[in-house]
Design an enzyme around this catalytic site. Structure first.
Site, PDB file in Angstrom:
ATOM      1  N   GLY A   5      50.464  57.595  90.723  1.00 42.06           N
ATOM      2  CA  GLY A   5      49.997  58.946  90.388  1.00 42.06           C
ATOM      3  C   GLY A   5      50.570  59.979  91.343  1.00 42.06           C
ATOM      4  O   GLY A   5      51.130  61.004  90.925  1.00 42.06           O
ATOM      5  N   HIS A   6      50.459  59.703  92.650  1.00 39.95           N
ATOM      6  CA  HIS A   6      51.031  60.618  93.640  1.00 39.95           C
ATOM      7  C   HIS A   6      52.540  60.742  93.449  1.00 39.95           C
ATOM      8  O   HIS A   6      53.104  61.841  93.528  1.00 39.95           O
ATOM      9  CB  HIS A   6      50.782  60.095  95.059  1.00 39.95           C
ATOM     10  CG  HIS A   6      49.338  59.953  95.436  1.00 39.95           C
ATOM     11  ND1 HIS A   6      48.738  58.742  95.630  1.00 39.95           N
ATOM     12  CD2 HIS A   6      48.378  60.880  95.675  1.00 39.95           C
ATOM     13  CE1 HIS A   6      47.478  58.916  95.981  1.00 39.95           C
ATOM     14  NE2 HIS A   6      47.221  60.197  96.006  1.00 39.95           N
TER      15      HIS A   6
ATOM     16  N   GLN B 139      39.229  70.292  90.864  1.00 40.27           N
ATOM     17  CA  GLN B 139      39.982  70.692  92.065  1.00 40.27           C
ATOM     18  C   GLN B 139      41.168  71.571  91.673  1.00 40.27           C
ATOM     19  O   GLN B 139      41.447  72.584  92.322  1.00 40.27           O
ATOM     20  CB  GLN B 139      40.466  69.440  92.788  1.00 40.27           C
ATOM     21  CG  GLN B 139      41.468  69.699  93.892  1.00 40.27           C
ATOM     22  CD  GLN B 139      41.811  68.438  94.636  1.00 40.27           C
ATOM     23  OE1 GLN B 139      41.042  67.970  95.463  1.00 40.27           O
ATOM     24  NE2 GLN B 139      42.972  67.861  94.364  1.00 40.27           N
TER      25      GLN B 139
ATOM     26  N   LYS C 153      44.000  64.569  87.338  1.00 42.83           N
ATOM     27  CA  LYS C 153      42.972  63.571  87.677  1.00 42.83           C
ATOM     28  C   LYS C 153      41.778  64.245  88.351  1.00 42.83           C
ATOM     29  O   LYS C 153      40.625  63.927  88.081  1.00 42.83           O
ATOM     30  CB  LYS C 153      43.603  62.509  88.586  1.00 42.83           C
ATOM     31  CG  LYS C 153      42.663  61.700  89.438  1.00 42.83           C
ATOM     32  CD  LYS C 153      42.018  60.622  88.638  1.00 42.83           C
ATOM     33  CE  LYS C 153      41.147  59.651  89.386  1.00 42.83           C
ATOM     34  NZ  LYS C 153      40.704  59.960  90.700  1.00 42.83           N
TER      35      LYS C 153
ATOM     36  N   MET D  82      46.266  62.715 100.316  1.00 36.56           N
ATOM     37  CA  MET D  82      45.554  62.088 101.431  1.00 36.56           C
ATOM     38  C   MET D  82      46.119  60.686 101.709  1.00 36.56           C
ATOM     39  O   MET D  82      45.478  59.873 102.390  1.00 36.56           O
ATOM     40  CB  MET D  82      44.053  62.006 101.147  1.00 36.56           C
ATOM     41  CG  MET D  82      43.423  63.404 101.021  1.00 36.56           C
ATOM     42  SD  MET D  82      41.676  63.440 101.390  1.00 36.56           S
ATOM     43  CE  MET D  82      41.044  62.253 100.200  1.00 36.56           C
TER      44      MET D  82
ATOM     45  N   GLN E 288      36.504  67.676 103.860  1.00 40.88           N
ATOM     46  CA  GLN E 288      36.125  67.552 102.450  1.00 40.88           C
ATOM     47  C   GLN E 288      35.292  66.307 102.168  1.00 40.88           C
ATOM     48  O   GLN E 288      34.943  66.038 101.023  1.00 40.88           O
ATOM     49  CB  GLN E 288      37.354  67.614 101.545  1.00 40.88           C
ATOM     50  CG  GLN E 288      38.268  66.407 101.583  1.00 40.88           C
ATOM     51  CD  GLN E 288      39.549  66.662 100.807  1.00 40.88           C
ATOM     52  OE1 GLN E 288      40.408  67.437 101.207  1.00 40.88           O
ATOM     53  NE2 GLN E 288      39.686  66.014  99.656  1.00 40.88           N
TER      54      GLN E 288
ATOM     55  N   ALA F  14      47.615  56.720 101.090  1.00 40.88           N
ATOM     56  CA  ALA F  14      47.298  55.536 100.285  1.00 40.88           C
ATOM     57  C   ALA F  14      47.912  55.735  98.900  1.00 40.88           C
ATOM     58  O   ALA F  14      47.247  55.641  97.867  1.00 40.88           O
ATOM     59  CB  ALA F  14      45.791  55.297 100.198  1.00 40.88           C
TER      60      ALA F  14
ATOM     61  N   SER G 292      43.842  55.546  91.492  1.00 36.94           N
ATOM     62  CA  SER G 292      43.146  56.259  92.561  1.00 36.94           C
ATOM     63  C   SER G 292      43.220  55.408  93.823  1.00 36.94           C
ATOM     64  O   SER G 292      43.128  54.173  93.755  1.00 36.94           O
ATOM     65  CB  SER G 292      41.681  56.473  92.185  1.00 36.94           C
ATOM     66  OG  SER G 292      40.926  56.825  93.329  1.00 36.94           O
TER      67      SER G 292
END
Ligand code: AMP
Length: 282
Positions: free
Chosen positions: A38-39, A155, A151, A32, A63, A34, A187
């Site tokens: 981590g991404h 999901q 994380k 999503m 969502q 930002a 996050s």
């Protein structure tokens, strides 16, 4: 060279088709935006598993609950594209809401069972939104491999379930949680934390780690869950949705006695206006 960006399903498919015609495999990382380390770690995993890596940035309205942070969710596509390019991503897919949900769209993917507890209980409708958008993204991109973070542990379980149930021909890879030096899971929502809250936030991971250690020492599930709840409240967390010990594959509840097999410990709690989730396990 700036990262190529496509915004339509047709353009995404044309690029993936061209790669396939050259014998190249495709890895996919839905996000999503930002973006943080981590991404980017997921992009690196995708690059290790496939010849080409595609990332999507789409803040998926379906969502988010009506009182959640859809409008406030941080958005900075130019920065995201730079970070993706530097991480070795080959293509950014950034569709508009109307491309993903054209007028008349009426189909929702709902996964039962694994969506019921935890985030499913705290955020009604959340997983239907996630399952629908991930099904669409996988159908649009058609990757060999798609990478998701542990994380968002529940999901990941939901996605594994729907990919198996709907015969989607992509390998699903779960990648470890990237953390700040003090243990806080990275996050996009950490941007909401005030400096004071940011200082309190690592307690979430510390409490989960301590809980896991107590379980390994043979304490009962019921006792460690109750102690963790108190510890989170003492650390300044206001609305603790859950802190629970569950089976890592089925997410079924364990306890109340000592845990004998593998476990996952999951929690969600609020610091001010920011809802944080985290999990640890064997
Ligand atoms: P999001 O942009 O929050 O929807 O997340 C996109 C993907 O990145 C999901 O698969 C997340 O699980 C994953 N992700 C988010 N935070 C982290 C993190 N700290 N470490 C590893 N993966 C993460």
């Amino acid at each position: 060279m700036p990262l190529p960006v496509v915004r339509t399903v047709a353009d995404l498919r044309a690029q993936v088709r061209a790669w396939r015609a050259s014998g190249l495999s495709v890895g996919f990382v839905p996000t999503m935006g930002a973006l943080h380390e981590g991404h980017l770690s997921l992009v690196r995993v995708a690059r290790g598993k496939a010849d080409r890596a595609v990332a999507s940035v789409f803040v998926n309205p379906t969502q988010f609950g009506p009182n959640e942070d859809f409008d406030a969710y941080p958005r900075d596509e130019a920065r995201d594209a730079e970070l993706l390019e530097a991480a070795g991503c080959h293509l950014l897919y950034a569709p508009a809401v109307a491309e993903m949900y054209p007028q008349g769209a009426s189909t929702t993917v709902t996964v039962s069972g694994v969506t019921d507890p935890l985030e499913g209980a705290a955020r009604p409708g959340h997983f239907a939104g996630v399952a629908t958008v991930v099904t669409k993204l996988l159908n649009q991109c058609g990757p060999d491999v798609a990478v998701f973070g542990q994380k968002d542990f529940q999901q990941l379980a939901v996605i594994r379930r729907l990919v198996a149930d709907l015969d989607i021909p992509a390998e699903i890879v779960g990648a470890p949680t990237m953390r700040a030096d003090d243990g806080l899971a990275l996050s996009s929502r950490n941007a909401y934390l005030t400096p004071e809250e940011r200082a309190q936030a690592p307690a979430l991971h510390q409490v989960l780690q301590a809980l896991l250690q107590s379980l390994r020492d043979g304490e009962s599930v019921a006792a460690v869950e109750s102690l963790a709840l108190d510890a989170l409240a003492r650390a300044g967390f206001q609305k603790i949705d859950y802190v629970e010990v569950r089976h890592p594959a089925t997410l079924e509840r364990l306890g109340p006695g000592p845990a004998t097999g593998p476990v996952r410990v999951l929690a969600a709690a609020r610091l001010g206006r920011t809802r944080l989730i985290d999990n640890v396990g064997d």
